[in-house]
Design a protein around this motif. Sequence first.
Motif, short mmCIF file in Angstrom:
data_model
loop_
_atom_site.label_atom_id
_atom_site.label_comp_id
_atom_site.label_asym_id
_atom_site.label_seq_id
_atom_site.Cartn_x
_atom_site.Cartn_y
_atom_site.Cartn_z
N ARG A 24 0.83 -1.20 0.00
CA ARG A 24 0.00 0.00 0.00
C ARG A 24 0.86 1.25 0.00
N HIS A 25 0.53 2.17 -0.91
CA HIS A 25 1.14 3.50 -0.92
C HIS A 25 0.26 4.45 -0.10
N GLU A 26 0.90 5.27 0.69
CA GLU A 26 0.21 6.37 1.38
C GLU A 26 0.88 7.66 0.91
N LEU A 27 0.10 8.54 0.31
CA LEU A 27 0.64 9.79 -0.18
C LEU A 27 0.55 10.84 0.92
N THR A 28 1.71 11.36 1.32
CA THR A 28 1.72 12.34 2.42
C THR A 28 1.77 13.77 1.92
N GLU A 29 2.22 13.95 0.68
CA GLU A 29 2.27 15.30 0.10
C GLU A 29 2.13 15.18 -1.40
N LEU A 30 1.27 15.98 -1.99
CA LEU A 30 1.05 15.96 -3.42
C LEU A 30 0.90 17.40 -3.89
N VAL A 31 1.84 17.86 -4.72
CA VAL A 31 1.83 19.23 -5.22
C VAL A 31 1.65 19.17 -6.72
N SER A 32 0.62 19.86 -7.21
CA SER A 32 0.26 19.76 -8.62
C SER A 32 0.19 21.13 -9.26
N GLU A 33 0.71 21.21 -10.47
CA GLU A 33 0.51 22.38 -11.32
C GLU A 33 0.26 21.84 -12.72
N PRO A 34 -0.21 22.65 -13.65
CA PRO A 34 -0.52 22.10 -14.97
C PRO A 34 0.65 21.32 -15.57
N GLY A 35 0.41 20.05 -15.85
CA GLY A 35 1.40 19.21 -16.51
C GLY A 35 2.46 18.60 -15.62
N LYS A 36 2.44 18.90 -14.32
CA LYS A 36 3.47 18.38 -13.41
C LYS A 36 2.84 18.04 -12.06
N VAL A 37 3.27 16.92 -11.49
CA VAL A 37 2.81 16.54 -10.15
C VAL A 37 4.00 15.97 -9.38
N ALA A 38 4.24 16.50 -8.20
CA ALA A 38 5.29 15.99 -7.30
C ALA A 38 4.61 15.32 -6.12
N VAL A 39 5.17 14.18 -5.71
CA VAL A 39 4.55 13.36 -4.66
C VAL A 39 5.60 12.93 -3.66
N ARG A 40 5.24 12.97 -2.39
CA ARG A 40 6.02 12.30 -1.34
C ARG A 40 5.08 11.35 -0.63
N GLY A 41 5.64 10.25 -0.14
CA GLY A 41 4.78 9.31 0.55
C GLY A 41 5.57 8.15 1.13
N THR A 42 4.82 7.13 1.53
CA THR A 42 5.43 5.92 2.08
C THR A 42 4.83 4.72 1.35
N PHE A 43 5.60 3.65 1.34
CA PHE A 43 5.10 2.39 0.81
C PHE A 43 5.48 1.27 1.76
N SER A 44 4.53 0.40 2.04
CA SER A 44 4.78 -0.80 2.84
C SER A 44 4.18 -1.98 2.10
N GLY A 45 4.99 -3.04 1.95
CA GLY A 45 4.46 -4.21 1.27
C GLY A 45 5.48 -5.29 1.07
N THR A 46 5.11 -6.24 0.22
CA THR A 46 5.94 -7.39 -0.10
C THR A 46 6.15 -7.43 -1.60
N LEU A 47 7.40 -7.71 -2.00
CA LEU A 47 7.71 -7.83 -3.42
C LEU A 47 7.50 -9.27 -3.88
N LYS A 48 7.49 -9.47 -5.20
CA LYS A 48 7.27 -10.81 -5.75
C LYS A 48 8.34 -11.80 -5.31
N ASP A 49 9.55 -11.30 -5.00
CA ASP A 49 10.61 -12.20 -4.54
C ASP A 49 10.48 -12.50 -3.04
N ARG A 50 9.38 -12.05 -2.42
CA ARG A 50 9.04 -12.28 -1.02
C ARG A 50 9.80 -11.39 -0.03
N SER A 51 10.65 -10.50 -0.52
CA SER A 51 11.27 -9.54 0.40
C SER A 51 10.23 -8.49 0.77
#
Length: 121
Positions: free
Chosen positions: A64-91
Amino acid sequence: MLDTAAGAEVVRSYYDMVDLGDVEGLLQLFSESAVYRRPGYAPLVGRAELRAFYASQRVIDHGRHELTELVSEPGKVAVRGTFSGTLKDRSTLDVDFADFFVLEPSGRFSRRDTFFYVPAV
């Protein structure tokens, strides 16, 4: 010109699709020649390379991604956030990240850059 709020919603949809494993859906958000950059790796160029990347072992199985900051202007979007999960290789992964998107007037991504992903503390 792309509406600012619309750009932010396209980016939110991208993270939702990543979390759900909807690879074909998220590929449609990228232009045919989009450039996808990650620190420490060669850029991926175009949908074929993105499709191969999302089919690889080092991609999300579930999480799951949680977006903590999202700044948008025409044609551009900057994002900060966190991700927690499991990859296909099980890590497991628990990171903070910062992404930057450039969108075409059509609303598709022409570029995505990850500036960092570091272990969350």
